[in-house]
Structures are given as structure tokens and as C-alpha cells.
Motif scaffolding. Sequence first.
Motif, mmCIF file in Angstrom:
data_model
loop_
_atom_site.group_PDB
_atom_site.id
_atom_site.type_symbol
_atom_site.label_atom_id
_atom_site.label_comp_id
_atom_site.label_asym_id
_atom_site.label_seq_id
_atom_site.Cartn_x
_atom_site.Cartn_y
_atom_site.Cartn_z
ATOM 1 N N LYS A 74 -32.361 22.347 14.302
ATOM 2 C CA LYS A 74 -31.816 21.125 13.718
ATOM 3 C C LYS A 74 -31.049 20.358 14.783
ATOM 4 N N ASP A 75 -31.021 19.057 14.593
ATOM 5 C CA ASP A 75 -30.303 18.188 15.524
ATOM 6 C C ASP A 75 -28.920 17.878 14.953
ATOM 7 N N LEU A 76 -27.917 17.986 15.822
ATOM 8 C CA LEU A 76 -26.541 17.713 15.419
ATOM 9 C C LEU A 76 -25.998 16.549 16.235
ATOM 10 N N LYS A 77 -25.355 15.624 15.557
ATOM 11 C CA LYS A 77 -24.713 14.509 16.256
ATOM 12 C C LYS A 77 -23.306 14.941 16.649
ATOM 13 N N LYS A 78 -23.067 15.016 17.933
ATOM 14 C CA LYS A 78 -21.781 15.497 18.434
ATOM 15 C C LYS A 78 -20.848 14.329 18.700
ATOM 16 N N GLN A 79 -19.583 14.490 18.273
ATOM 17 C CA GLN A 79 -18.576 13.452 18.472
ATOM 18 C C GLN A 79 -17.758 13.742 19.733
ATOM 19 N N ALA A 80 -17.333 12.696 20.393
ATOM 20 C CA ALA A 80 -16.458 12.857 21.559
ATOM 21 C C ALA A 80 -15.112 13.412 21.108
ATOM 22 N N LYS A 81 -14.436 14.110 22.000
ATOM 23 C CA LYS A 81 -13.089 14.593 21.704
ATOM 24 C C LYS A 81 -12.148 13.408 21.559
ATOM 25 N N LYS A 82 -11.077 13.624 20.836
ATOM 26 C CA LYS A 82 -10.125 12.548 20.580
ATOM 27 C C LYS A 82 -9.469 12.079 21.877
ATOM 28 N N LEU A 83 -8.942 10.855 21.830
ATOM 29 C CA LEU A 83 -8.173 10.328 22.956
ATOM 30 C C LEU A 83 -6.965 11.231 23.220
ATOM 31 N N PHE A 84 -6.311 11.022 24.341
ATOM 32 C CA PHE A 84 -5.257 11.944 24.765
ATOM 33 C C PHE A 84 -3.866 11.574 24.247
ATOM 34 N N SER A 85 -3.144 12.581 23.770
ATOM 35 C CA SER A 85 -1.683 12.519 23.714
ATOM 36 C C SER A 85 -1.208 13.058 25.060
ATOM 37 N N LEU A 86 0.097 13.030 25.304
ATOM 38 C CA LEU A 86 0.584 13.553 26.581
ATOM 39 C C LEU A 86 0.266 15.036 26.724
ATOM 40 N N SER A 87 0.529 15.818 25.675
ATOM 41 C CA SER A 87 0.334 17.265 25.783
ATOM 42 C C SER A 87 -1.135 17.634 25.927
ATOM 43 N N THR A 88 -2.036 16.934 25.220
ATOM 44 C CA THR A 88 -3.456 17.270 25.360
ATOM 45 C C THR A 88 -3.982 16.836 26.729
ATOM 46 N N LEU A 89 -3.440 15.748 27.264
ATOM 47 C CA LEU A 89 -3.835 15.330 28.617
ATOM 48 C C LEU A 89 -3.354 16.343 29.650
ATOM 49 N N GLN A 90 -2.106 16.785 29.522
ATOM 50 C CA GLN A 90 -1.594 17.781 30.460
ATOM 51 C C GLN A 90 -2.384 19.083 30.372
ATOM 52 N N SER A 91 -2.747 19.483 29.153
ATOM 53 C CA SER A 91 -3.533 20.704 28.974
ATOM 54 C C SER A 91 -4.908 20.570 29.626
ATOM 55 N N GLU A 92 -5.533 19.416 29.473
ATOM 56 C CA GLU A 92 -6.850 19.178 30.082
ATOM 57 C C GLU A 92 -6.763 19.236 31.601
ATOM 58 N N LEU A 93 -5.719 18.637 32.166
ATOM 59 C CA LEU A 93 -5.552 18.638 33.625
ATOM 60 C C LEU A 93 -5.239 20.038 34.144
ATOM 61 N N SER A 94 -4.504 20.801 33.353
ATOM 62 C CA SER A 94 -4.203 22.182 33.728
ATOM 63 C C SER A 94 -5.464 23.027 33.717
ATOM 64 N N LYS A 95 -6.274 22.865 32.685
ATOM 65 C CA LYS A 95 -7.504 23.647 32.548
ATOM 66 C C LYS A 95 -8.549 23.249 33.584
ATOM 67 N N LYS A 96 -8.719 21.950 33.808
ATOM 68 C CA LYS A 96 -9.796 21.454 34.658
ATOM 69 C C LYS A 96 -9.455 21.499 36.137
ATOM 70 N N TYR A 97 -8.210 21.140 36.478
ATOM 71 C CA TYR A 97 -7.832 21.015 37.889
ATOM 72 C C TYR A 97 -6.681 21.934 38.304
ATOM 73 N N LYS A 98 -6.192 22.754 37.352
ATOM 74 C CA LYS A 98 -5.068 23.656 37.644
ATOM 75 C C LYS A 98 -3.812 22.894 38.065
ATOM 76 N N ILE A 99 -3.621 21.694 37.514
ATOM 77 C CA ILE A 99 -2.429 20.899 37.843
ATOM 78 C C ILE A 99 -1.300 21.312 36.913
ATOM 79 N N PRO A 100 -0.177 21.820 37.435
ATOM 80 C CA PRO A 100 0.946 22.214 36.576
ATOM 81 C C PRO A 100 1.480 21.026 35.779
ATOM 82 N N PHE A 101 2.036 21.311 34.604
ATOM 83 C CA PHE A 101 2.533 20.261 33.723
ATOM 84 C C PHE A 101 3.580 19.384 34.417
ATOM 85 N N LYS A 102 4.466 19.995 35.195
ATOM 86 C CA LYS A 102 5.524 19.232 35.865
ATOM 87 C C LYS A 102 4.920 18.180 36.783
#
Length: 694
Positions: free
Chosen positions: A257-285
Motif C-alpha cells: 500500500k502507498d502511504l502519504k508521508k507528512q513533513a515533520k513539524k516546524l521547529f520550536s527552540l528545543s526541537t531545533l536544538q535536539s535536531e542539531l544535537s542528533k545530526k551534527y553533535k552540536i551541544p545545546f549551549k
Amino acid sequence: MKKLIICEKPSLAQNIATALNIKNRKDGYLEDDKYIVSWAFGHLYELKDIKDYPGYENFKWQDLNDPFIPKFEYKVKDDPGVKKQIKVLKELMKKDIESIINCGDADREGQLIIDNIINNCGYKGKVERLWLPEQTSETIREQIKNTEDNINFFHLNQEGMARTLMDWLLGVNLTVYLSNKTGVTLRVGRVLIPILKFIYDREIEIRNFIPKKYYVIENESVIKLTCKEKYNLKEETKNKIEKLNQNKAVIKSINEKDLKKQAKKLFSLSTLQSELSKKYKIPFKISLDVIQKLYEDGFLTYPRTNTEYLADNEKIKIKSVINAIKSNGNYKDIDFKDSKSIFDSSKIESHSAITPTIKIPALNSLKDIEKKVYETVLNRFLANFCNEDCIISEREMIINVGEEIFSLKGKTVKKEGFLKYESEEFNDRLPNLSVGDKFDIEFKTIEKETQKPKRITESNLSKYLKNPLKKFKDEDIDKENEDDSEEYEQILSGIEIGTEATRTGIIENAKKYGYISQEKSNYKLEPLGEKVIETLDKLRINLYAEKTVEFSKILKEVYNGDKNIKDVINLTENELNKIFRNNTTIEKIERNTREIYGVCPKCGGEIYAGEKNYYCNQYKNGCNFSLFKKIKIYGQKEVEITDSKVKMLLEGKSILISKVPSKTGKEYDAYFKLEIGDKYNNLIFDKFKDTKKK
């Protein structure tokens, strides 16, 4: 008459002056025939210390037997630059001005900073509010025409004030109380305690973990099949295996079956920091500093937001942003999209999600880390407004082995859509088999072992603080809840610990006090931090998540106008009185309850960690060993010396440093070791990572 604009920071004042074409610079301000633009340096005023109040000039911590609840007063910060700027602002307020425009950052702290300056300088005239969701010249010129009466932001001011007073009362009184009880300085606060408790609980869980063996039944022939059951004893699997192995595996069905996938929501500060930590290992500070700079440069919208949605009245603005992005690149598949998953004012407290602005940077003009942060925000924005559907093809293969049914799934990308901006990996490793095919199987008993819990990461902690009453598993950190209405209802009612604006700084304080340490994105409890929680438990002081959430909800009621500052002070005073009435006696904490990082190479003492350096505990006896936590190699490459690295260096080992600049401008990877000097210690070259390199 002119209007006096007071900005929270000099950088914002310069942006406003540029936008309004104000070029006449004076000492501490700029002006033209319409406006005077001046600035603060953040907080110019701070709450008085206990010793600043009459009758307490000789106050000592041991004298505090009851909570100290003052009639709060402010004082000018003891800083020459601050005192000079206060004098400038007072003189400007004496001029024949039409009004003052409060241009603090667009949050409760920014509101409070400028209001405190206006009030403490004694100004009694008209006050307006300039609210800037972003710092582009276009937005500044537009918003300066639409300033509001500052009184409209009274409740925001009151919430900020209530938060400040509550944190002062709890922080000062509990710090003195705990320090008196234990004999060592223990700095604590409303938000710091639940942060420490969360890390403590995981650390104890790890420490008490005892691995347990268990057994599962698996087949590796043709395709891996694993039975769902887990067994405590190997013998328990025997009958099941014998029964299974009497059969052949049969492909019962293959559904696609085909599924229509939605993009992830826009960023809050904490979700942006988490993404940068996960993707680039950039500390929150570090990510917070970079995000803030991109905002001040006008490239991103206001960052200290707790929502992932945009307001319904921002649709025209977003269309302009989309047009600006498309005019700066080949984005033919990007169009405005009026979607409830993007625009939903009911899930916004005061600031929308972080997005790019119409001011598009030349990416080659940004530093590498700035480029990574900006592109992360940009790509999430593009993903949400991509007009091509993302279609994922999902195959499910049902395999029968006797009465046992196995379901295997695989996914492939059928139509890329937004994945061209935010790629994801999908694996379809299903075998090339058809319905009705049969194959031999050979199930076996596989011994496994339960895994030790992982340490708390930056992303774990961030998600917990945003929704502390929800039970998250580590693997749920990156998952999005399709229906998040209940979660946002809680956020908007105050069920958070700290704010997006303050959490990172408080976590840094916990590290500075020696309560926790950080290795990459993982937090580790230090002995002194453990003593803090043990002390709180012994004294039956519960300021953990549930209690802190109670305080946060009260503060939100102040914002909504349902409670006032006096209510908050009374509540806090009652809580402190309960604590101070506790006559429990506890053992004093040994002052050396700190992690030892190694042996001092100069005197044989113990090496401890300070706020900015590692030092020898024999410094009072004349040992001057010190190693900064941030060192520049050849005056260029800044290297962070982590706890694990300093241990290696003190053992005489070398540490690997990547991308060290050479005299020719090229970069290389090499090992460096510790060099002990008479006064200063440094890192010196040991060998190249590639031993063939010359």
C-alpha cells in the motif's frame, strides 16, 4: 518631540537604527529628528542581596533561621559600563520626549528588563511597546508604525516579575538552608532541582542494573524470523522449537500500500536544538548562541519559542518568505500551503515556530556552524511547503510456520516529495518471494541479555522539561505525536519546567556547580549532585517535577490575570516555612565529595574540575597546576578539553584533534599531549593520525 527607543541589547539598537536610517551616533545612543535609539546590556538592574537591606549589612548565612522575605528592591549592577549607560538613559529621559518605546526582546524577560529600567529611572510619561518577532529591516519599519500601549503587556510583565521573585526566594533561601545543614555550599533553585533529580534517577537506575539473561527463538534460514515470546530458561524453548521445525515456512500473503508521508513539524527552540544535537553533535549551549545570532542578524524569526506552529494571521508574511526564498534559489516545488498542521493559533502562547525570514543570507558568508543551523531551519520550512506529495510504498509479508504467524514490513520511497529537503532512510529487505512459496526453516534458541539503561541525553532532558508529567521512552524522543492537542493544552496551562529561554543556562549552571558533567550529548551525575538529591530526600524537601509544575501553573495564572504577584510570594513563603520548620539533623558533607580526574603531574595532588579549568586541590599549598577547558592550538583551533580527555592527558596519553590548521592553510588530524610548564600548561604535537604523513 522625539521618541526614545530603549533596546535590550546594542545589536538590536543598531538594527533598528539601520532600518530607520538613523546615523547620528552619540555616546550611548543614536538619534535623528524623530527618534533617539539607546540600549541596555540585558539586565542593568538586579534584585538586592540580603546584605543590601537595612539591618542585614553584617548578615552571615548561619544567621538565617527563618525564610528571608523582603520588600523587594532593585539595585544597579556593579559594573562600570552598566552604571555609565544608566546615567545616559536617565539624562535622555529628562529630555522633552514624546514617549519611551520599550524594545526589549519579544518575551517576558525582555519586557521586564526595559520596564525595570523605565521604572527605576523614575520616568512617568507615556510608554509604548515595539514587539519584534524578527529583526529584519522590513519588520522593524512595519512594527514601528504599529506600536502598542505598554500597558497591554502588563500581565506579561507581572508573570516575568513573579517568576523572578519566586526564583529569588527559593534560590536564595534554599541555598542558604541546605548549605547550613550540610556544611558545604549547595546552590539550588526551582528549575535546577528537577533537572538534577531526572539525571539522578537514571544514574541510580544504571548503577543498580543487573543484566538478566533471556532466550528467544529465531530462524536465520532464508530470512530471519523471531518469535515474540521471551523465555527465562533455555529448556522452555525446546518444545516450541521442535513443533515449529516440523513445518515449512509458507508465504501466506504480500500486501502493498502507498502511504502519504507528512513533513515533520516546524521547529520550536528545543526541537531545533535536539535536531542539531542528533545530526551534527552540536551541544545545546553552542546551538543556542548560534540560533540567537542568526536571529539578531535578521535571518531567523524569534527563537525562544515553545511551539511548532505558526499563527493564522501570519499567512501573508509566510507567502513573502516563500517568494524571497524562491527568488534566491531553484525551488519550483515550493508553494504556500494553508494547512492546519502548519497554521494553528490555538497552539501558540506568544511566539510562533522558528522559520527563515525574507532576509536570505549568502550561505558562503556564514560560518560553518551558522550554515548548518540556518540550513536545518530552512530545509524544515521547505519540507513543510513542498507542493509534491511524498509517497512511501509499504510492503507487508505474512509468513506462516505451522500455527505461528510472522509479519515482516519493508518501506521504499515511491515519490520523493519533501524528502529532497529532509532525507530519511527506508529499508526494504524483504526476500524476493511470492505468495505460496515455501522454504525450510531451522529455529534455534538464542541467548540474549537485558541492556543497561542509557544515560540521559540533551534531547531526553529537553523533552522531559517540556512535558515532565508524560512518561517517555528513550526511543520515543524523535517521534512526533500526530494529535498533539492534549500536549499543547498542557504546555499552555504551564505544565513545563523552566522556559525555552532559561533551560540551557540552568543546565550549564548545574555543570558549573559540579553537580553534573557532560560527555558529548550525555549527562553524568557527579558525586556532589548525588549528595544534593540525597540531602533533599533526607530533609523531606520535595521540589521535584510535580511540585515545580505546581509553581509553573501558578505563574501561568499570573499571566492570565487570575493571580497576582502577592499570591505567588505568599505561596512561596508558605512552602519555605514548611521547609525551615524541619528540625531534622543530617551529617555534614565532606568537602572533597567531588570527582577526581587524575593525579597532579606537578605535586601528586588530586585534579578537580572548576567552571573553566581543571586544577589541583593543593593550590592553597602553592601548586599552580591548571588546564583550561578550552585551549587554542597554535592560537587558532579552539579545542574543548572534556572530562575523558583530561583523564587521558593526565595519564600521559595523547588525544586526537581533528582539522588542525597548518601554516599552508590545509588541515590535518593529529594527536596532542600535555606539556607541563612552570606557569602555564598546554597541548603540544605528538604525532599525525596518519603515520605515513610527513
